[in-house]
Design a protein around this motif. Structure first.
Motif, PDB file in Angstrom:
ATOM      1  N   ALA A 156       1.062  -1.272  -0.275  1.00 41.46           N
ATOM      2  CA  ALA A 156      -0.016  -0.295   0.105  1.00 41.46           C
ATOM      3  C   ALA A 156       0.526   1.443   0.044  1.00 41.46           C
ATOM      4  CB  ALA A 156      -0.608   0.332   0.955  1.00 41.46           C
ATOM      5  N   LEU A 157       1.811   1.164   0.291  1.00 34.59           N
ATOM      6  CA  LEU A 157       2.539   2.305   0.523  1.00 34.59           C
ATOM      7  C   LEU A 157       4.236   2.347  -0.250  1.00 34.59           C
ATOM      8  CD1 LEU A 157       2.379   3.895   4.563  1.00 34.59           C
ATOM      9  CD2 LEU A 157       1.673   4.451   1.941  1.00 34.59           C
ATOM     10  N   ALA A 158       4.303   2.330  -0.877  1.00 37.32           N
ATOM     11  CA  ALA A 158       5.619   2.654  -1.889  1.00 37.32           C
ATOM     12  C   ALA A 158       6.825   3.083  -0.717  1.00 37.32           C
ATOM     13  CB  ALA A 158       5.747   2.878  -3.178  1.00 37.32           C
ATOM     14  N   SER A 159       6.487   3.447  -0.120  1.00 36.79           N
ATOM     15  CA  SER A 159       7.946   4.056   0.539  1.00 36.79           C
ATOM     16  C   SER A 159       8.186   3.130   1.743  1.00 36.79           C
ATOM     17  CB  SER A 159       7.331   5.654   0.846  1.00 36.79           C
ATOM     18  OG  SER A 159       6.275   5.363   2.220  1.00 36.79           O
ATOM     19  N   LEU A 160       7.295   1.919   1.728  1.00 38.60           N
ATOM     20  CA  LEU A 160       7.424   0.640   2.762  1.00 38.60           C
ATOM     21  C   LEU A 160       8.879  -0.381   2.368  1.00 38.60           C
ATOM     22  CD1 LEU A 160       5.150   0.982   5.311  1.00 38.60           C
ATOM     23  CD2 LEU A 160       7.106   1.933   6.099  1.00 38.60           C
ATOM     24  N   THR A 161      10.091  -0.448   2.681  1.00 37.82           N
ATOM     25  CA  THR A 161      10.449  -1.585   1.832  1.00 37.82           C
ATOM     26  C   THR A 161      11.558  -2.340   2.747  1.00 37.82           C
ATOM     27  OG1 THR A 161      12.623   0.586   1.669  1.00 37.82           O
ATOM     28  CG2 THR A 161      10.795  -0.230  -0.174  1.00 37.82           C
ATOM     29  N   ALA A 162      12.709  -2.882   2.317  1.00 31.56           N
ATOM     30  CA  ALA A 162      13.639  -3.358   3.560  1.00 31.56           C
ATOM     31  C   ALA A 162      13.947  -2.573   3.324  1.00 31.56           C
ATOM     32  CB  ALA A 162      14.303  -4.514   2.202  1.00 31.56           C
ATOM     33  N   ALA A 163      14.706  -1.503   3.180  1.00 32.63           N
ATOM     34  CA  ALA A 163      15.297  -0.536   4.059  1.00 32.63           C
ATOM     35  C   ALA A 163      15.050   0.251   4.449  1.00 32.63           C
ATOM     36  CB  ALA A 163      16.188   0.426   2.544  1.00 32.63           C
ATOM     37  N   THR A 164      13.920   0.777   4.792  1.00 33.13           N
ATOM     38  CA  THR A 164      13.299   1.735   5.779  1.00 33.13           C
ATOM     39  C   THR A 164      12.894   0.440   6.965  1.00 33.13           C
ATOM     40  OG1 THR A 164      10.392   1.029   4.675  1.00 33.13           O
ATOM     41  CG2 THR A 164      11.992   3.383   3.812  1.00 33.13           C
ATOM     42  N   VAL A 165      13.198  -0.565   6.921  1.00 33.01           N
ATOM     43  CA  VAL A 165      12.764  -1.472   7.989  1.00 33.01           C
ATOM     44  C   VAL A 165      14.326  -1.734   8.849  1.00 33.01           C
ATOM     45  CG1 VAL A 165      12.572  -3.752   8.730  1.00 33.01           C
ATOM     46  CG2 VAL A 165      10.986  -2.847   7.239  1.00 33.01           C
ATOM     47  N   MET A 166      14.896  -1.679   7.719  1.00 34.52           N
ATOM     48  CA  MET A 166      16.452  -1.891   8.049  1.00 34.52           C
ATOM     49  C   MET A 166      16.839  -0.507   9.698  1.00 34.52           C
ATOM     50  SD  MET A 166      18.919  -3.913   5.447  1.00 34.52           S
ATOM     51  CE  MET A 166      17.731  -3.669   4.016  1.00 34.52           C
ATOM     52  N   GLY A 167      16.310   0.464   8.397  1.00 34.88           N
ATOM     53  CA  GLY A 167      16.208   2.314   8.812  1.00 34.88           C
ATOM     54  C   GLY A 167      15.845   2.313  10.494  1.00 34.88           C
ATOM     55  N   ALA A 168      14.475   1.206  10.567  1.00 33.56           N
ATOM     56  CA  ALA A 168      13.710   1.583  11.710  1.00 33.56           C
ATOM     57  C   ALA A 168      14.745   1.071  12.903  1.00 33.56           C
ATOM     58  CB  ALA A 168      12.715   0.265  11.089  1.00 33.56           C
ATOM     59  N   GLY A 169      15.363  -0.038  12.164  1.00 36.01           N
ATOM     60  CA  GLY A 169      16.110  -0.878  13.194  1.00 36.01           C
ATOM     61  C   GLY A 169      17.678   0.050  13.592  1.00 36.01           C
ATOM     62  N   ILE A 170      18.222   0.688  12.863  1.00 35.23           N
ATOM     63  CA  ILE A 170      19.124   1.716  13.575  1.00 35.23           C
ATOM     64  C   ILE A 170      18.200   2.710  14.280  1.00 35.23           C
ATOM     65  CG2 ILE A 170      20.558   3.804  12.502  1.00 35.23           C
ATOM     66  CD1 ILE A 170      20.691   2.433   9.852  1.00 35.23           C
ATOM     67  N   VAL A 171      17.755   3.611  13.945  1.00 29.56           N
ATOM     68  CA  VAL A 171      16.986   4.140  14.448  1.00 29.56           C
ATOM     69  C   VAL A 171      16.413   3.720  15.938  1.00 29.56           C
ATOM     70  CG1 VAL A 171      14.692   5.937  15.391  1.00 29.56           C
ATOM     71  CG2 VAL A 171      16.131   6.235  13.094  1.00 29.56           C
ATOM     72  N   THR A 172      15.712   2.913  16.113  1.00 31.01           N
ATOM     73  CA  THR A 172      15.537   2.181  17.621  1.00 31.01           C
ATOM     74  C   THR A 172      16.372   1.472  18.073  1.00 31.01           C
ATOM     75  OG1 THR A 172      13.390   0.603  16.119  1.00 31.01           O
ATOM     76  CG2 THR A 172      15.054  -0.091  18.548  1.00 31.01           C
ATOM     77  N   GLY A 173      17.621   0.986  17.584  1.00 33.66           N
ATOM     78  CA  GLY A 173      18.704   0.991  18.206  1.00 33.66           C
ATOM     79  C   GLY A 173      19.108   1.906  18.624  1.00 33.66           C
ATOM     80  N   LEU A 174      18.958   3.144  18.514  1.00 37.41           N
ATOM     81  CA  LEU A 174      19.634   4.346  18.678  1.00 37.41           C
ATOM     82  C   LEU A 174      19.198   4.519  20.239  1.00 37.41           C
ATOM     83  CD1 LEU A 174      21.005   5.773  15.607  1.00 37.41           C
ATOM     84  CD2 LEU A 174      22.651   4.793  17.354  1.00 37.41           C
ATOM     85  N   ASP A 206      16.204   9.039   3.619  1.00 36.01           N
ATOM     86  CA  ASP A 206      14.714   8.961   3.608  1.00 36.01           C
ATOM     87  C   ASP A 206      14.137   7.949   4.525  1.00 36.01           C
ATOM     88  OD1 ASP A 206      14.080  11.118   2.551  1.00 36.01           O
ATOM     89  OD2 ASP A 206      13.873  10.681   0.174  1.00 36.01           O
ATOM     90  N   ASP A 207      15.411   6.435   3.988  1.00 35.77           N
ATOM     91  CA  ASP A 207      15.016   5.520   4.815  1.00 35.77           C
ATOM     92  C   ASP A 207      14.973   5.240   6.407  1.00 35.77           C
ATOM     93  OD1 ASP A 207      15.356   4.136   2.082  1.00 35.77           O
ATOM     94  OD2 ASP A 207      17.290   3.420   1.854  1.00 35.77           O
ATOM     95  N   LEU A 208      16.283   6.005   6.652  1.00 36.93           N
ATOM     96  CA  LEU A 208      15.695   6.450   8.036  1.00 36.93           C
ATOM     97  C   LEU A 208      14.479   7.734   8.849  1.00 36.93           C
ATOM     98  CD1 LEU A 208      19.632   7.393   8.354  1.00 36.93           C
ATOM     99  CD2 LEU A 208      18.767   5.292   9.834  1.00 36.93           C
ATOM    100  N   TRP A 209      14.606   8.215   8.014  1.00 32.34           N
ATOM    101  CA  TRP A 209      13.208   9.121   8.804  1.00 32.34           C
ATOM    102  C   TRP A 209      11.595   8.487   8.426  1.00 32.34           C
ATOM    103  CZ3 TRP A 209      11.983  12.832  10.961  1.00 32.34           C
ATOM    104  CH2 TRP A 209      11.208  14.335  11.053  1.00 32.34           C
ATOM    105  N   ILE A 210      11.756   8.023   6.832  1.00 33.04           N
ATOM    106  CA  ILE A 210      10.396   6.881   7.322  1.00 33.04           C
ATOM    107  C   ILE A 210      10.315   5.976   8.121  1.00 33.04           C
ATOM    108  CG2 ILE A 210       9.029   5.450   5.431  1.00 33.04           C
ATOM    109  CD1 ILE A 210      10.509   6.980   3.366  1.00 33.04           C
TER     110      ILE A 210
END
Length: 379
Positions: free
Chosen positions: A78-96, A206-210
């Motif tokens: 549904a959201l083209a912006s949600l990709t494998a890269a954004t999942v990994m970006g979420a992991g970085i933000v979560t870790g920090l 963008d991956d980190l932000w999204i």
């Protein structure tokens, strides 16, 4: 007193598989829907389980973060912006975020605001949600699910028989009978060693932000309630000789998310339901998570491209039984609630809300407890 050493026996092996009810569905969906590399996912889980088992020396779980997983899996089309890269970006933000909470001591201070009744309500609600999800999975094959649940309960009363291992064997036989071609497909599997690639250089701002806005931040309340407060209380209640602190749990949560994102894995946490599942099926030391981690490491390094096929050996009815009994074990942990009416109200109301949203339940439990104690609300 010296803490017990890890055991590597049949009981620990059986208990090792007590968290498959959440692990397999999420990992399979990340691979098939989000198109993430199974090698990175399994290597991250396997290595972290081995380390956590050796460090904590209790059946301390390593699980997928559920809110992030649900959002990524259901909205990746549904959201083209949600990709494998954004999942990994979420992991970085979560870790920090979790490293910051650990380093500043905020993880410990925040948990001191949560009253006992609210904590018990969260634990009870998590147990209910596990039982409901397990029931839904068993309902896909109701007669099989009912039979497996009854047989497992009987086996759990006989400590010499590893109920989980019997359940997995029966589940595998059922899967082969229901899918006649599965056996020939499994026999064609070949060892194909490979390592995941280093993922960070390919990520953008963008991956980190999204990833932060759509995935990491909505997960925070759930992680705080389930993977910090509830797991710390559960570990220290079940294993007082091997206590953990909120700061230590927050620190390991941060580190394992940075490591996972670096090799293309998914956001991970320490969920109370995972420990309940491990304990329900016999685990009492970190040997359970070490053995499961070693198995996932081997699969990630040698059989990554065949993981989706191997997971077909675990029918939904089997995973449902595992989830249901983990929920029962978790909900039973809330039995020591005090006798005051307000405490009973906070436990039950928080439990009901936790089935819907753990983060909202935590906030409600804190506010309702203190408001009622001050006479601001009546029950």
């Amino acid at each position: 007193m010296t803490a017990p050493k890890n055991r590597y026996d049949l009981a620990e092996l059986a208990g090792a598989f007590g968290d498959l009810g959440t692990l397999i569905p999420f990992v399979a969906a990340y691979i098939s829907v989000v198109k993430m590399d199974p090698a990175g996912i399994l290597l991250a889980f396997g290595s972290m389980m081995v380390i956590v088992g050796l460090v904590y020396r209790t059946p301390f779980p390593v699980q997928p973060m559920k809110a992030i997983g649900a959002a990524a899996i259901t909205q990746t089309g549904a959201l083209a912006s949600l990709t494998a890269a954004t999942v990994m970006g979420a992991g970085i933000v979560t870790g920090l975020i979790w490293l910051l909470l650990a380093a500043t001591g905020m993880a410990r201070r925040l948990t001191r605001w949560v009253p006992k009744a609210a904590l018990l309500g969260v634990v009870m609600g998590l147990g209910f949600s596990f039982m409901l999800e397990g029931t839904r999975m068993m309902a896909q094959s109701p007669w099989l699910g009912a039979a497996l649940l009854a047989a497992t309960l009987v086996l759990l009363a006989r400590s010499r028989i590893p109920a989980m291992l019997v359940l997995l064997v029966v589940g595998g036989l059922v899967a082969v009978l229901e899918q006649p071609a599965l056996l020939s497909e499994l026999s064609a599997i070949r060892v194909a060693p490979r390592l995941p690639s280093f993922a960070w250089p390919g990520l953008t701002l963008d991956d980190l932000w999204i990833g932060a806005i759509f995935l990491a931040l909505p997960q925070l309340p759930l992680t705080f309630g389930n993977a910090l407060i509830a797991i710390t209380e559960e570990n220290n209640r079940l294993f007082p000789d091997r206590p953990v602190t909120e700061r230590r749990v927050a620190f390991s949560t941060g580190l394992m998310n940075l490591w996972s994102s670096a090799i293309g894995g998914i956001p991970m946490c320490h969920g109370a339901g995972g420990m309940a599942g491990h304990v329900q099926f016999g685990a009492r030391t970190g040997g359970a998570t070490v053995m499961l981690g070693a198995l996932l490491l081997a699969m990630g390094l040698l059989l990554a491209d065949s993981v989706a096929l191997i997971f077909r050996l675990f029918p939904p009815a089997v995973l449902g039984v595992i989830l249901f009994l983990a929920g029962v074990q978790l909900a039973l942990a809330s039995k020591d609630v005090g006798g005051e009416k307000i405490e009973r109200f906070v436990v039950l109301a928080t439990a009901a809300l936790a089935v819907w949203n753990v983060g909202i339940a935590v906030v409600f439990g804190i506010l309702a407890f203190h408001a009622a104690k001050r006479g601001w609300i009546g029950v």
